[in-house]
Write a protein that holds these residues in place. Sequence first.
Motif, PDB file in Angstrom:
ATOM      1  N   LYS A 148      -2.854   0.382  -8.355  1.00  0.00           N
ATOM      2  CA  LYS A 148      -4.306   0.195  -8.375  1.00  0.00           C
ATOM      3  C   LYS A 148      -4.920   1.015  -7.245  1.00  0.00           C
ATOM      4  N   ALA A 149      -5.655   2.056  -7.616  1.00  0.00           N
ATOM      5  CA  ALA A 149      -6.284   2.920  -6.602  1.00  0.00           C
ATOM      6  C   ALA A 149      -7.420   2.162  -5.931  1.00  0.00           C
ATOM      7  N   SER A 150      -7.839   2.674  -4.742  1.00  0.00           N
ATOM      8  CA  SER A 150      -8.829   1.916  -3.953  1.00  0.00           C
ATOM      9  C   SER A 150     -10.132   1.689  -4.710  1.00  0.00           C
ATOM     10  N   GLU A 151     -10.529   2.648  -5.587  1.00  0.00           N
ATOM     11  CA  GLU A 151     -11.800   2.431  -6.309  1.00  0.00           C
ATOM     12  C   GLU A 151     -11.599   1.522  -7.528  1.00  0.00           C
ATOM     13  N   GLY A 152     -10.375   1.037  -7.731  1.00  0.00           N
ATOM     14  CA  GLY A 152     -10.159   0.014  -8.757  1.00  0.00           C
ATOM     15  C   GLY A 152      -9.453   0.484 -10.020  1.00  0.00           C
ATOM     16  N   THR A 153      -9.281   1.804 -10.184  1.00  0.00           N
ATOM     17  CA  THR A 153      -8.617   2.267 -11.421  1.00  0.00           C
ATOM     18  C   THR A 153      -7.125   1.909 -11.388  1.00  0.00           C
ATOM     19  N   ARG A 157       1.706   5.606  -1.194  1.00  0.00           N
ATOM     20  CA  ARG A 157       1.311   6.908  -1.730  1.00  0.00           C
ATOM     21  C   ARG A 157       2.392   7.263  -2.741  1.00  0.00           C
ATOM     22  N   HIS A 160       0.851  -1.174   0.000  1.00  0.00           N
ATOM     23  CA  HIS A 160       0.000   0.000   0.000  1.00  0.00           C
ATOM     24  C   HIS A 160       0.895   1.234   0.000  1.00  0.00           C
ATOM     25  N   GLU A 202      -2.947   7.342  -3.968  1.00  0.00           N
ATOM     26  CA  GLU A 202      -2.814   6.243  -3.007  1.00  0.00           C
ATOM     27  C   GLU A 202      -3.367   4.968  -3.601  1.00  0.00           C
ATOM     28  N   GLY A 203      -2.737   3.854  -3.297  1.00  0.00           N
ATOM     29  CA  GLY A 203      -3.256   2.596  -3.823  1.00  0.00           C
ATOM     30  C   GLY A 203      -2.305   1.453  -3.525  1.00  0.00           C
ATOM     31  N   ALA A 204      -2.527   0.339  -4.226  1.00  0.00           N
ATOM     32  CA  ALA A 204      -1.672  -0.838  -4.032  1.00  0.00           C
ATOM     33  C   ALA A 204      -0.827  -1.029  -5.291  1.00  0.00           C
TER      34      ALA A 204
END
Length: 326
Positions: free
Chosen positions: A309-314, A285, A283, A294-296
């Motif tokens: 991969k951002a939290s909303e999936g993009t 930034r 995870h 921010e994402g994975a």
Amino acid sequence: MLPSTRQHLLGRLKEMRGLWVSGGELSRELDVSRTAVWKHVCSLRNEGYVIESAPRKGYLLKATIDRLLPSEIKASLRSNRLGRNIVFENEVDSTNRLARDLAISGAVEGTLVVAESQSGGRGRKGRNWHSPPGEGIYVSLVLRPRFQPAEAPKMTLLTGVALAESLIPIVHSRVTIKWPNDVLAGGKKVAGILIEASTEIDSIEYMIVGVGLNVNTPMGRFPAELRERATSIALEIGHEVDRTEILRAFLKRLEYNYDLIGREGFVPVIKRWRELSDMAGKHVRVHSFDRSLEGAIAGIDDEGVLLVKASEGTLHRVIAGDVEYL
Ligand code: BTN
């Protein structure tokens, strides 16, 4: 490549360390006059080697020096092109700056600039690279790659692979690579890479591969603000190591990977990068240009672009930036 007379002499004195070797024997073995042996001994003494001489006994190497001198580096260099031509400075503002000047004046591919210390060592984004004498490796190589300028950023990944491969046999804690230009040991930064290039529209005139590696730095010698995030090889393994040996190993791995892209392109190097990095799934930034995200981490693609991969999936493609683990 055959060693020079001076290297050969140094090698013989090292083999005999603690024992006398006669001037006559050296002159026969090296196929030079006794006066020439004496002159080489004087020049080694000027570099800092402590060599005793006595009539009827010959020469005795009392002490070598922990300096990244060309004679030490070349003594058992295993690369064929990288590091065969070495420019050494006790102190320089930045080895990248000096290497660039040498490249502009026509330095051959593989020219290595080595400094014991840097007064203005440069890091990415205008940061400073802590470069005290006797503790680290501060080097810059002049390369003249034949690939397209668009491929240039992948050389940072290639250099990270070479650094990690040269450190893995020495550092027992896990060595990993962090996109784009850090090498970590035990999760902390042990080395940084700064690549600068001069390009035409469809060719690279020269590329400077700058590497700073913390080798024997004790924790107390890092500036306070770095102590949480930085480490050295000695701190990871509990004892000091020979800087010259590490530099030789790095040059060998860099040359291997550089030759590999000449034959097969960057894909095998990117594959190796993925094996050596433990970023996937972390995870983070990411600060890229004027935005942060921010994402994975989903990995890197075959172009060396970071996929987040951002939290909303993009899925975002990050071409340049800094990654902060959360
Ligand atoms: C970074 O992590 O920000 C990159 C650091 C690169 C430092 C090296 S030390 C040798 C070479 N000369 C410089 O001025 N910088 C690089």
